[in-house]
Design an enzyme around this catalytic site. Structure first.
Site, mmCIF file in Angstrom:
data_model
loop_
_atom_site.group_PDB
_atom_site.id
_atom_site.type_symbol
_atom_site.label_atom_id
_atom_site.label_comp_id
_atom_site.label_asym_id
_atom_site.label_seq_id
_atom_site.Cartn_x
_atom_site.Cartn_y
_atom_site.Cartn_z
ATOM 1 N N PRO A 10 61.277 6.045 -9.365
ATOM 2 C CA PRO A 10 62.374 6.428 -8.610
ATOM 3 C C PRO A 10 62.497 4.629 -7.703
ATOM 4 O O PRO A 10 61.972 4.506 -7.125
ATOM 5 C CB PRO A 10 62.718 7.030 -8.620
ATOM 6 C CG PRO A 10 62.302 8.081 -8.784
ATOM 7 C CD PRO A 10 61.042 7.742 -9.228
ATOM 8 N N ASN A 11 63.076 4.070 -8.234
ATOM 9 C CA ASN A 11 63.628 3.194 -7.186
ATOM 10 C C ASN A 11 62.245 2.224 -7.093
ATOM 11 O O ASN A 11 62.723 0.739 -5.982
ATOM 12 C CB ASN A 11 63.850 3.464 -5.379
ATOM 13 C CG ASN A 11 64.894 3.938 -5.651
ATOM 14 O OD1 ASN A 11 66.064 4.193 -6.009
ATOM 15 N ND2 ASN A 11 64.998 5.599 -4.758
ATOM 16 N N ARG A 18 64.087 -4.357 -2.038
ATOM 17 C CA ARG A 18 64.107 -2.920 -1.103
ATOM 18 C C ARG A 18 63.352 -3.091 -0.094
ATOM 19 O O ARG A 18 62.133 -3.597 -0.372
ATOM 20 C CB ARG A 18 64.054 -2.134 -1.991
ATOM 21 C CG ARG A 18 63.708 -0.546 -1.468
ATOM 22 C CD ARG A 18 62.982 0.960 -2.630
ATOM 23 N NE ARG A 18 62.430 1.850 -2.105
ATOM 24 C CZ ARG A 18 61.986 2.690 -2.195
ATOM 25 N NH1 ARG A 18 61.467 2.150 -3.229
ATOM 26 N NH2 ARG A 18 62.071 4.291 -1.903
ATOM 27 N N TYR A 23 57.561 -3.028 1.401
ATOM 28 C CA TYR A 23 57.375 -2.920 -0.153
ATOM 29 C C TYR A 23 57.013 -4.875 -0.189
ATOM 30 O O TYR A 23 56.806 -4.542 -1.757
ATOM 31 C CB TYR A 23 58.242 -2.557 -1.067
ATOM 32 C CG TYR A 23 58.363 -1.113 -1.048
ATOM 33 C CD1 TYR A 23 57.615 -0.224 -1.439
ATOM 34 C CD2 TYR A 23 59.694 -0.567 0.172
ATOM 35 C CE1 TYR A 23 57.536 1.151 -1.479
ATOM 36 C CE2 TYR A 23 59.295 0.693 0.065
ATOM 37 C CZ TYR A 23 59.081 1.365 -0.199
ATOM 38 O OH TYR A 23 58.769 3.404 -0.314
ATOM 39 N N ASN A 72 52.477 5.462 -10.658
ATOM 40 C CA ASN A 72 53.678 5.686 -8.666
ATOM 41 C C ASN A 72 54.994 5.887 -9.189
ATOM 42 O O ASN A 72 56.131 5.433 -9.528
ATOM 43 C CB ASN A 72 53.750 4.182 -8.315
ATOM 44 C CG ASN A 72 54.280 4.424 -6.632
ATOM 45 O OD1 ASN A 72 54.784 5.081 -6.964
ATOM 46 N ND2 ASN A 72 54.412 3.023 -6.358
ATOM 47 N N ALA A 75 59.447 8.594 -5.096
ATOM 48 C CA ALA A 75 60.005 10.205 -4.330
ATOM 49 C C ALA A 75 59.469 11.252 -5.466
ATOM 50 O O ALA A 75 58.912 12.542 -4.663
ATOM 51 C CB ALA A 75 60.985 10.524 -4.024
ATOM 52 N N GLU A 96 46.843 7.957 -9.357
ATOM 53 C CA GLU A 96 48.096 7.549 -9.165
ATOM 54 C C GLU A 96 47.893 6.886 -7.423
ATOM 55 O O GLU A 96 46.872 6.399 -7.200
ATOM 56 C CB GLU A 96 48.126 8.590 -7.510
ATOM 57 C CG GLU A 96 49.361 9.073 -7.078
ATOM 58 C CD GLU A 96 49.587 10.655 -6.137
ATOM 59 O OE1 GLU A 96 50.218 10.447 -5.467
ATOM 60 O OE2 GLU A 96 48.411 11.219 -6.596
ATOM 61 N N HIS A 98 50.033 4.239 -4.521
ATOM 62 C CA HIS A 98 51.608 4.095 -3.161
ATOM 63 C C HIS A 98 51.398 2.471 -2.949
ATOM 64 O O HIS A 98 50.533 2.261 -2.476
ATOM 65 C CB HIS A 98 51.776 5.261 -3.105
ATOM 66 C CG HIS A 98 51.976 7.039 -3.309
ATOM 67 N ND1 HIS A 98 52.846 6.862 -4.469
ATOM 68 C CD2 HIS A 98 50.984 7.709 -3.583
ATOM 69 C CE1 HIS A 98 52.968 8.216 -4.360
ATOM 70 N NE2 HIS A 98 51.775 8.130 -4.618
ATOM 71 N N ARG A 105 53.635 7.713 6.860
ATOM 72 C CA ARG A 105 55.384 8.049 7.396
ATOM 73 C C ARG A 105 55.931 9.423 6.755
ATOM 74 O O ARG A 105 55.482 10.361 7.646
ATOM 75 C CB ARG A 105 56.274 7.360 4.971
ATOM 76 C CG ARG A 105 55.401 5.987 5.251
ATOM 77 C CD ARG A 105 55.786 5.678 3.934
ATOM 78 N NE ARG A 105 57.372 5.188 4.119
ATOM 79 C CZ ARG A 105 57.658 5.119 2.692
ATOM 80 N NH1 ARG A 105 57.129 5.469 1.414
ATOM 81 N NH2 ARG A 105 59.560 4.850 2.554
#
Length: 138
Positions: A10-11, A18, A23, A72, A75, A96, A98, A105
């Site tokens: 998502p996103n 964004r 990012y 990735n 969330a 995985e 990110h 964060r």
């Protein structure tokens, strides 16, 4: 030739727009073209969805026929037991990734339901996190 797929959650379709301070300003499409040129000995496919079940379906679809999955999950990393279980149920190894350092964060981002079932975890190196994952399969 290694058959790899990058799956974004998502996103991540908003990369380049964004929160560029976190990012970056490069769209994923632009980045994907760069890495395809940089790694000609790999077939690099790409898939993105904002929907958890669609991501699980994609993992099931490619999880027995690809040499590697770079995931990735955005969330969903921190909330989806289903994605974690999907990774446990497939044969293709998953790395995985990110873009940001999730441990720098919010505290809820410090837990991953993916990590226990992944071949490895790469985070905090911006889009280069994906390249490091690609290199791990080559």
């Amino acid at each position: 030739m290694k058959k790899l797929i990058i799956i974004n959650g998502p996103n991540l379709n908003l990369l380049g727009k964004r929160e560029p301070a976190i990012y970056g300003s490069l769209t994923f499409t632009e980045f994907l073209e760069e890495i395809k040129d940089k790694y000609p000995k790999a077939q690099i496919d790409y898939f993105q969805s904002n929907i958890e079940g669609v991501l699980i379906d994609k993992l099931h679809e490619v999880g027995f026929s690809f040499d590697g999955i770079i995931l990735n999950a955005g969330a969903y990393t921190h909330t989806s037991i289903g994605i974690g279980d999907a990774i446990k149920g497939i044969e293709t190894p998953v790395v995985e990734v990110h873009i940001s350092n999730t441990f720098g964060r919010e505290e809820f981002r410090h837990q991953s339901f993916i990590s226990p079932n992944a071949k490895g975890v790469i985070l905090g190196f911006g889009l280069q996190s994906y390249e490091l994952a690609i290199q791990s399969f080559l």
